[in-house]
Design an enzyme around this catalytic site. Structure first.
Site, short mmCIF file in Angstrom:
data_model
loop_
_atom_site.label_atom_id
_atom_site.label_comp_id
_atom_site.label_asym_id
_atom_site.label_seq_id
_atom_site.Cartn_x
_atom_site.Cartn_y
_atom_site.Cartn_z
N SER A 128 -25.73 -46.63 25.33
CA SER A 128 -24.37 -46.25 25.72
C SER A 128 -24.09 -44.82 25.26
O SER A 128 -24.79 -44.27 24.40
CB SER A 128 -23.37 -47.20 25.04
N TYR A 172 -19.87 -52.25 18.20
CA TYR A 172 -20.50 -51.73 19.42
C TYR A 172 -21.19 -50.40 19.13
O TYR A 172 -22.35 -50.19 19.48
CB TYR A 172 -19.44 -51.57 20.51
#
Length: 257
Positions: A151, A165
């Protein structure tokens, strides 16, 4: 000279195992690899979704198989890898780790230990399980490609994604490079793809999900599918260690102005 048909089927008969393949980036990657000639094995937890995805690939002229799997279950991952290898003569040429999650309660003020463990187990532990399961066969053949979907939060530190995350995706970025360090000498390549906002179902887990207008400006799953195919189609002597991709209208930049 390579003709157009050969150009479009560079991955002919290669076996590609994709996790998180029922939707989003995983599904788009499976579709793109199948278009390039690969036999794609779709894994995820939701059997109906996977079966529909596989049927769509077959209707489009590709080849697809389904292996329902909870990627957080290490024993189940190992058993699934062995079934795929047994069906395909000991081959898994490409592994695409696309399973991922986040929680609405994601900030230090509200994230629970259970939520933390869920994110780390899905986003990080599962990638270790699948990669660990395929590496021996790749080493034996002196060839293989692992593509991990990280990401923007795996190279930067956006606030909106939260500590679990961000931590998991940074770990994926680091873990991927250790594969190149150790196993490049065995003919194995690893690439971590780090996209900024992509219009996938994971956006619905945000405390304030983006609007349809905002999602239209984001990267689309098919953009990532093409990125996965690009990395896979490069010759075996070429390794894309890391690929960072963002929307031109990048809210990670705009929101900070």
């Amino acid at each position: 000279m390579v003709n157009a048909a050969e150009e479009s089927r560079r991955l002919q008969d290669q076996v590609a195992w994709i996790t998180g393949a029922g939707s989003g980036i995983g599904l788009a990657g499976a579709q793109a690899l199948a278009e390039a000639g690969a036999i794609v094995v779709l894994s995820g937890r939701r059997a109906p979704l996977l079966q529909a995805a596989a049927e769509g690939i077959v209707r489009a002229g590709g080849r697809a198989e389904v292996e329902v799997l909870d990627v957080c279950d290490a024993a189940a991952v190992a058993a699934t890898a062995q079934r795929i290898l047994a069906r395909h003569g000991g081959r898994i040429d490409i592994l695409v780790n696309s399973a991922g999650t986040n929680t609405p309660r994601r900030f230090w003020r509200d994230q629970s230990p259970e939520g933390w463990r869920q994110v780390i187990a899905t986003n990080l532990d599962s990638l270790f399980y699948t990669t660990h399961a395929v590496l021996p066969a790749m080493r034996a053949r002196h060839r293989g490609l692992v593509i991990n979907i990280s990401s923007w939060a795996g190279v930067h530190h956006p606030k909106l994604t939260g500590p679990a995350y961000n931590g998991s995706k940074h770990a994926v970025t680091a873990m991927t490079e250790t594969l190149n360090m150790e196993d490049g000498i065995h003919g194995i390549r690893a690439c971590v793809i780090c996209p900024a906002e992509v219009a996938t179902p994971i956006l619905d887990t945000r405390p304030q999900p983006p609007s349809a207008e905002e999602r239209a400006r984001m990267l689309q799953p098919q953009d990532l599918g093409q990125a996965i195919r690009f990395v896979a189609e490069l010759p075996a002597h070429a390794c894309v260690n890391q690929l960072i991709i963002s929307p031109t209208w990048n809210r990670m930049y705009i929101d900070s102005l």
